[in-house]
Design an enzyme around this catalytic site. Structure first.
Site, mmCIF file in Angstrom:
data_model
loop_
_atom_site.group_PDB
_atom_site.id
_atom_site.type_symbol
_atom_site.label_atom_id
_atom_site.label_comp_id
_atom_site.label_asym_id
_atom_site.label_seq_id
_atom_site.Cartn_x
_atom_site.Cartn_y
_atom_site.Cartn_z
ATOM 1 N NE ARG A 103 -4.174 1.684 0.769
ATOM 2 C CZ ARG A 103 -5.202 1.867 -0.057
ATOM 3 N NH1 ARG A 103 -5.183 1.391 -1.277
ATOM 4 N NH2 ARG A 103 -6.280 2.492 0.360
ATOM 5 C CB THR A 401 -8.942 -1.359 -8.322
ATOM 6 O OG1 THR A 401 -8.907 -0.255 -7.456
ATOM 7 C CG2 THR A 401 -8.178 -2.495 -7.706
ATOM 8 C CB THR A 419 -5.713 0.307 -7.036
ATOM 9 O OG1 THR A 419 -6.644 1.282 -7.481
ATOM 10 C CG2 THR A 419 -5.166 0.758 -5.686
ATOM 11 C CD GLU A 421 -9.187 6.068 -4.786
ATOM 12 O OE1 GLU A 421 -9.731 4.957 -4.691
ATOM 13 O OE2 GLU A 421 -9.834 7.107 -4.948
ATOM 14 C CD GLU A 440 -4.570 3.723 -3.555
ATOM 15 O OE1 GLU A 440 -5.776 3.468 -3.422
ATOM 16 O OE2 GLU A 440 -3.957 3.512 -4.615
ATOM 17 C CG ASP A 443 -8.631 4.948 -0.795
ATOM 18 O OD1 ASP A 443 -9.558 5.518 -1.399
ATOM 19 O OD2 ASP A 443 -8.178 3.844 -1.159
ATOM 20 C CB SER A 467 -7.100 -0.645 0.973
ATOM 21 O OG SER A 467 -7.538 -1.311 -0.198
ATOM 22 C CB SER A 468 -12.425 -1.485 -0.051
ATOM 23 O OG SER A 468 -12.873 -0.375 0.669
ATOM 24 N N GLY A 489 -13.450 0.162 -5.634
ATOM 25 C CA GLY A 489 -13.571 0.960 -4.413
ATOM 26 C C GLY A 489 -14.131 0.103 -3.284
HETATM 27 N N1 GLU Z 1 -8.367 2.894 -3.484
HETATM 28 C C1 GLU Z 1 -9.367 1.882 -3.350
HETATM 29 C C2 GLU Z 1 -9.069 0.957 -2.192
HETATM 30 O O1 GLU Z 1 -7.939 0.741 -1.879
HETATM 31 C C3 GLU Z 1 -9.459 1.075 -4.570
HETATM 32 C C4 GLU Z 1 -9.751 1.946 -5.733
HETATM 33 C C5 GLU Z 1 -10.958 1.560 -6.458
HETATM 34 O O2 GLU Z 1 -11.146 0.372 -6.705
HETATM 35 O O3 GLU Z 1 -11.709 2.447 -6.821
HETATM 36 O O4 GLU Z 1 -9.951 0.448 -1.605
#
Ligand code: GLU
Length: 590
Positions: A103, A401, A419, A421, A440, A443, A467-468, A489
């Site tokens: 990350r 992503t 990703t 982001e 990033e 986030d 992050s997700s 996201g």
């Molecule tokens: N930045 C997002 C995350 O780490 C992922 C980006 C996305 O898929 O839009 O969760």
């Protein structure tokens, strides 16, 4: 991107394996069955690169790095060496799951008010923060590849970079999805000459069928292949990256005016030089006899997916109808998101994470679900005493992503999500270097979201944003059964959860589970659903008290592999969304 340009025969002279080139022909098939190694990505070129490595005796890690390096060329808006991600690896010899946290990290000087405008005391608008140097974290992708290749690979990172450099030199063909991503970001991209030159040829998004070549990226890859990743973190590439962040190269003739000032960031040479990947233990939870391994903090993916599955396991699903099962899915997801918002961030203690994915915690949440009536959203975080309560939601943006899944003939498995982001990150191509920078750090929550409670996802010195991303590997009797991951996201969590649930609980095959219409309940007033989900299940779920809206045209373009009997592998990529993905196996069976 996506099309195999002129057969996209990878020149294998640099593959690091003995036999010279035979063309890697991968048609864009979303499902492939067979054995001996399998790969699924969003992109035919990347799948071809990984498949060729598997064919020549490379392992899953070699193939994953090769595919990811290719994605950095052909999917330049969703991934690349300017970004970060999370790599989950099942080692067949050790029977263990390992992870890499690649990350992005914020500057050492970052404080909790980093995204608050000092002139107004108000948080920046999202787009103001995004298209700036402020949003850029130290990229972790290259360090992830290096760490994976060194620890578990049989092939050097240099070979992967040299091969992908050839793709950048040769070029790839623009498809409708690529054009869409440029069109949506044309205003941001148009602020920077280096981005315009690559992706807005003649001032407009490239036509479908155009070939895009990126010789600057090819040179950057080759320079790193020659000098090592030190060139990126401490050498002249670091200097160019820092110059771009701290003095954004704003065009004197932007394609269109930008609504905000383009602010400089605060990364330093020391921030870059000090960057290291982390190796947190994976999250581990059980679901009906299976063991689910996911990504720990700074990703919330592992705990959120694990907690929701635990809640579902504790729910009375046995004789439930599909709609009733979907009701439980949506409720479990909302409860899990409430806990994620309150408790999960880069600094969350292990004891808290373990508690969140314990059966005991899930029991306290499952009993809040009323089989006949949807909870009012947003629901409050736990611990709960079986009394539903409402709270403030923490919305998230982003649908970008990319994700890839690889397995080899030895049974090693990689699930890797990476990703920038937003699509195209902060909009800046580093001049002369051909790669885009991430955004990033957006986030982080810009201001506290938890009322009088501490927000675990506020910025802090050197901190990594929550992050997700949810790369997940599921074991059955100690052996891989399923590996899955997705973009999108915070809908990454719901997509991965819905696919696992669809496969294990709704009676779907893996290809059906990836294709099925999606809905995301992230503890917000309305469910975000794809139109097909809304149409099919909306009336019955609305009767149970669920609220829909706003809908999304698509949610998530996942990839997955299922391990079937007698060493069989079923590789599955998204069949339709984002222009569809590409799955392949070394030895196909019918
Ligand atoms: N930045 C997002 C995350 O780490 C992922 C980006 C996305 O898929 O839009 O969760």
């Amino acid at each position: 991107m996506r099309f195999l340009s002129a057969l996209a025969a990878l020149s294998l002279t640099t593959l690091g394996f003995a036999t010279p080139a035979a063309a890697a022909t991968v048609t864009k098939t979303p499902t492939a069955r067979g054995y001996g190694g399998a790969i699924a990505t969003v992109d035919a070129d990347a799948t071809a690169a990984g498949l060729e490595v598997l064919r020549r005796g490379g392992n899953a890690v070699d193939a994953a790095v090769a595919a990811a390096a290719t994605l950095g060329v052909t999917e330049p808006f969703a991934s690349g060496i300017g970004g970060g991600g999370f790599f989950v690896y099942y080692d067949a010899r050790k029977h263990r799951v390992f992870t890499i946290d690649g990350r992005e990290a914020g500057p050492a000087t970052m404080t909790s008010t980093y995204f608050v405008n000092p002139a107004t005391g108000l948080p920046y608008a999202f787009d103001e923060a995004r298209v700036s140097g402020l949003s850029v974290g130290v990229p972790g992708t290259l360090a992830t590849w290096e760490s994976a290749a060194r620890q578990w690979g049989t092939r050097s990172l240099s070979s992967a970079l040299t091969d992908a450099a050839e793709v950048a030199d040769r070029g790839y063909t623009v498809d409708a999805e690529f054009r869409r991503q440029v069109t949506e970001n044309a205003a941001a991209f148009g602020q920077f000459d280096a981005t315009k030159a690559l992706y807005l040829p003649g001032g407009a998004p490239p036509a479908v069928g155009t070939t895009i070549r990126n010789p600057d990226l090819a040179d950057t890859y080759r320079e790193i292949a020659r000098k090592g990743t030190g060139a990126f973190y401490r050498g002249d590439i670091a200097e160019d990256l820092l110059a771009t962040v701290t003095n954004p190269p704003v065009s004197g003739s932007p394609a269109a005016p930008w609504a905000y000032p383009i602010r400089p960031g605060r990364l330093t040479a020391s921030d870059l030089a000090k960057y290291r990947v982390r190796h947190p233990a994976p999250t581990r939870s059980g679901y009906k006899g299976l063991t689910v391994y996911g990504m720990s903090t700074p990703s919330s993916g592992g705990t959120a997916v694990g907690e929701a599955l635990n809640i579902l396991e504790a729910s009375p699903l046995d004789s439930a109808s599909t709609v009733e099962k979907l009701h439980y899915y949506l409720e479990a997801s909302a409860l899990s998101f409430a806990d994620r918002g309150r408790y999960v961030g880069a600094g969350t203690p292990q004891s808290t994470l373990r508690k969140l994915i314990s059966d005991r915690w899930a029991a306290g949440r499952a009993c809040q679900i009323n089989p006949d009536k949807a909870l009012v959203k947003p629901v409050a975080p736990g611990p709960s005493s079986c009394t539903p309560a409402t709270a403030a939601a923490t919305p998230d943006t982003g649908m970008s992503t990319t994700n890839l899944t690889v397995a080899d003939k030895w049974g090693n498995v990689v699930e890797y999500t990476l990703t920038l982001e937003q699509f195209g990150g902060n909009g800046m191509v580093v001049p002369g270097r051909g790669f885009m920078l991430n955004n990033e750090l957006t986030d982080f929550n810009f201001t506290g979201t938890q009322g009088t409670f501490d927000d675990p996802n506020l910025p802090g010195p050197g901190k990594r944003p929550r992050s997700s991303m949810s790369p997940t590997i599921v074991l059955k009797d100690g052996k891989p059964f399923l590996a899955v991951g997705a973009p999108g996201g915070s809908t990454i969590i719901t997509t991965v959860l819905q696919i696992i649930y669809g496969r294990l609980e709704l009676g779907l095959t893996l290809p059906q589970a990836l294709a099925a219409p999606r809905a995301a309940q992230r503890n917000t007033a309305g469910i975000q659903a794809e139109p097909a989900f809304h149409t099919t299940y909306g009336p019955q779920l609305t009767a149970l008290g669920h609220v829909f809206g706003p809908d999304a045209p698509e949610i998530g373009a996942a990839t997955a592999i299922e391990f079937t009997r007698h060493g069989g592998q079923l590789a599955v990529a998204e069949p339709v969304r984002r222009g569809s993905g590409s799955a392949a196996v070394v030895h196909p069976t019918s």
